[in-house]
Design an enzyme around this catalytic site. Structure first.
Site, mmCIF file in Angstrom:
data_model
loop_
_atom_site.group_PDB
_atom_site.id
_atom_site.type_symbol
_atom_site.label_atom_id
_atom_site.label_comp_id
_atom_site.label_asym_id
_atom_site.label_seq_id
_atom_site.Cartn_x
_atom_site.Cartn_y
_atom_site.Cartn_z
ATOM 1 N N ARG A 213 0.739 -1.164 -0.083
ATOM 2 C CA ARG A 213 0.089 -0.118 -0.105
ATOM 3 C C ARG A 213 0.849 1.320 -0.048
ATOM 4 N NH1 ARG A 213 -3.134 -2.559 4.792
ATOM 5 N NH2 ARG A 213 -4.804 -3.928 3.441
ATOM 6 N N PHE A 229 -11.661 -5.492 -5.661
ATOM 7 C CA PHE A 229 -11.636 -6.323 -4.541
ATOM 8 C C PHE A 229 -10.978 -5.352 -3.030
ATOM 9 C CE2 PHE A 229 -10.351 -8.746 -8.320
ATOM 10 C CZ PHE A 229 -11.242 -9.610 -8.160
ATOM 11 N N SER A 252 -17.433 -7.133 -4.085
ATOM 12 C CA SER A 252 -18.871 -7.690 -4.532
ATOM 13 C C SER A 252 -19.800 -7.672 -2.837
ATOM 14 C CB SER A 252 -18.769 -8.897 -4.839
ATOM 15 O OG SER A 252 -18.027 -9.656 -3.981
ATOM 16 N N ALA A 278 -20.728 -1.259 -5.103
ATOM 17 C CA ALA A 278 -20.748 -2.770 -4.837
ATOM 18 C C ALA A 278 -20.862 -3.558 -6.159
ATOM 19 C CB ALA A 278 -22.153 -3.161 -3.759
ATOM 20 N N ASP A 298 -6.553 -7.174 -6.273
ATOM 21 C CA ASP A 298 -6.094 -7.876 -5.209
ATOM 22 C C ASP A 298 -7.318 -9.098 -4.677
ATOM 23 O OD1 ASP A 298 -4.855 -8.993 -3.006
ATOM 24 O OD2 ASP A 298 -5.437 -7.191 -1.731
ATOM 25 N N CYS A 338 -3.010 -14.071 -3.487
ATOM 26 C CA CYS A 338 -2.477 -14.533 -2.220
ATOM 27 C C CYS A 338 -2.779 -16.283 -1.919
ATOM 28 C CB CYS A 338 -3.357 -13.759 -0.919
ATOM 29 S SG CYS A 338 -5.159 -13.976 -1.257
HETATM 30 N N1 SAH Z 1 -7.533 -5.727 -1.156
HETATM 31 C C1 SAH Z 1 -8.062 -5.655 0.149
HETATM 32 C C2 SAH Z 1 -8.287 -7.426 0.409
HETATM 33 C C3 SAH Z 1 -8.988 -8.058 -0.707
HETATM 34 S S1 SAH Z 1 -9.864 -9.474 0.231
HETATM 35 C C4 SAH Z 1 -7.260 -5.221 1.324
HETATM 36 O O1 SAH Z 1 -6.324 -4.821 1.087
HETATM 37 O O2 SAH Z 1 -7.628 -5.386 2.414
HETATM 38 C C5 SAH Z 1 -10.916 -9.941 -1.241
HETATM 39 C C6 SAH Z 1 -11.988 -9.179 -1.444
HETATM 40 O O3 SAH Z 1 -12.648 -9.714 -2.660
HETATM 41 C C7 SAH Z 1 -13.304 -9.645 -0.582
HETATM 42 O O4 SAH Z 1 -13.491 -8.105 0.198
HETATM 43 C C8 SAH Z 1 -14.394 -10.033 -1.139
HETATM 44 O O5 SAH Z 1 -15.668 -9.591 -0.750
HETATM 45 C C9 SAH Z 1 -14.172 -9.560 -2.667
HETATM 46 N N2 SAH Z 1 -14.669 -10.346 -3.731
HETATM 47 C C10 SAH Z 1 -14.534 -11.709 -3.868
HETATM 48 N N3 SAH Z 1 -15.247 -12.063 -4.963
HETATM 49 C C11 SAH Z 1 -15.387 -10.766 -5.548
HETATM 50 C C12 SAH Z 1 -15.932 -10.834 -6.944
HETATM 51 N N4 SAH Z 1 -16.419 -11.774 -7.671
HETATM 52 N N5 SAH Z 1 -16.052 -9.449 -7.374
HETATM 53 C C13 SAH Z 1 -15.738 -8.355 -6.496
HETATM 54 N N6 SAH Z 1 -15.397 -8.638 -5.200
HETATM 55 C C14 SAH Z 1 -15.094 -9.860 -4.610
#
Ligand code: SAH
Length: 394
Positions: A213, A229, A252, A278, A298, A338
């Site tokens: 970050r 994400f 999402s 969302a 991510d 990850c």
């Molecule tokens: N980048 C974040 C961590 C990401 S965790 C950080 O730095 O804190 C992954 C995230 O992806 C979760 O919040 C989950 O709700 C979201 N997610 C999972 N599948 C998804 C999709 N198909 N589209 C959008 N978001 C999604």
């Protein structure tokens, strides 16, 4: 009383002699004593020599090694390990630091405590057991943690409902082992975050992206940022401080969108550069325009196991391809995986494939990984899980 022990098949002690901290069930010749899941067992080679002791569990990893010395596993054992871990976090500048009170104190095998994770958020510790043994020992660990942290610790929240093997039937519940809910704002590199450790994912925050970050912040100035994400919006908040022109956060989960909005408001009240949506990632990437010149991808772990690998790689290729197709010339992409099951090379190949399909000229600027408070035990390469690429797109 008969001791609790396991004896290995001939030759199956080799990896333990090299300090690898797991005993696989296939390596076991026989067991001794009435072994219950979570028990501490002593491990002997075929020639009856002592090699290690650790937590016993039913499954492919049968023993997670706590010590290669023959000793008692009690509060003072955990105190020693936690004290070493804390010293390391002070040495790398994340603990006892005026601008940062959010860090991983215990990272499983990386801190020679397989199956245990402890994240610190100010005066609150969030503890997760990933093995039955750590669940059984939770009170010992809480005691040890209090002794090591002293005044700095006001509460310990135990959160293992989703991380323990369901079949072990432990009836585990999330709850406070010490203290009670306190101030829920954590500070990372001077930025503030509401942490919902009671209901949030993992321990409530993705502590492992701190350094990445910071790097993003340096590249944000004047850019139009898409944080895909976003979860609690870590990357979004940093790019706002880095003077991005606009920041769009997408997840999402509607709850994540509320969290990111709250965190932006906490740090940049009334700032209109930020918007959160969302939406499903695949759909958003498909339908969005080409206004972004800094994109963060991510996603959650697409592969939890090796057998999910081909599908996971396709998923990584697909989202990266979409980003490459849409990103502005001169754009920068921060892309992550990850999934422990996906190697650095496999991930890089997926991104390579995506770039080639999108027919963009792409250069790697940085190769990213997990930060120093998520150390990798050199004898346990499986502990390496987070990888990322920062690429420049012409
Ligand atoms: N980048 C974040 C961590 C990401 S965790 C950080 O730095 O804190 C992954 C995230 O992806 C979760 O919040 C989950 O709700 C979201 N997610 C999972 N599948 C998804 C999709 N198909 N589209 C959008 N978001 C999604």
């Amino acid at each position: 009383m008969m001791q609790k022990a396991i004896y290995l098949k001939k030759g199956k002690d080799e990896s333990l002699r090299r300090f690898h901290p797991w005993v696989f069930s296939g390596a076991i010749y026989r067991t001794e004593g009435d072994l219950q899941e979570g028990d501490v067992v002593r491990v002997f080679a075929a020639d009856n020599s002592f090699i290690a002791l650790g937590h016993w569990q039913i499954g492919s990893i049968a023993v997670r090694v706590l010590s290669f010395d023959d000793r008692t596993i009690d509060t003072s054992f955990y105190e020693e390990r936690i004290a070493v871990a804390l010293q390391t976090r002070i040495a790398i500048g994340v603990a006892d630091c005026p601008t940062n009170n959010t860090y991983r104190l215990i990272h499983g095998e990386g801190d020679n405590l397989p199956g245990l994770v402890i994240d610190m958020y100010g005066e609150t510790a969030v503890m997760q057991a990933h093995s039955v043994g750590m669940h059984v020992d939770r009170q010992l660990i809480a005691e040890a943690l209090k002794n090591v942290m002293g005044e700095k610790l006001k509460s310990i929240y135990y959160k293992s409902e989703t991380t323990l093997p369901f079949k072990a039937g432990l009836g585990q519940e999330n709850g406070f082992l010490f203290g009670h809910a306190t101030e829920d704002v954590a500070v990372e590199n001077g930025l503030k975050f509401h942490i919902d450790w009671l209901k949030g994912q993992k321990t409530g925050f993705f502590v492992d992206q701190r350094d990445n970050r910071s790097l993003l912040e340096r590249y944000s100035k004047g850019r139009s940022v898409l944080n895909m994400f976003c979860y609690t919006g870590g990357f979004s908040v940093y790019s706002m401080r880095g003077e991005a022109k606009l920041v769009h956060s997408v997840d999402s989960s509607a709850k994540a969108v509320d969290l990111v909005n709250a965190n932006i408001e906490l740090n940049f009240p009334g700032d209109t550069r930020h918007k959160a949506y969302a939406a499903d990632a695949f759909k958003f990437l498909e339908e969005m325009g080409d206004q972004y010149d800094l994109i963060i991808l991510d996603p959650p772990a697409f592969a939890k196991h090796r057998d999910a690998l081909p599908r996971a790689l396709k998923g990584y290729t697909k989202i990266n391809q979409k980003a490459f197709e849409k990103i502005q010339p001169g754009g920068i992409l921060f892309t992550f995986s990850c999934s422990q099951a996906v190697s650095k090379d496999e991930f890089r190949r997926a991104v390579f494939t995506a770039a080639a399909i999108a027919k963009r000229k792409v250069r790697i600027l940085h190769q990213l990984h997990q930060p120093a408070d998520h150390p990798i035990n050199i004898y346990h390469p499986e502990g390496e899980y987070l990888k990322g690429l920062v690429v420049y797109v012409e």
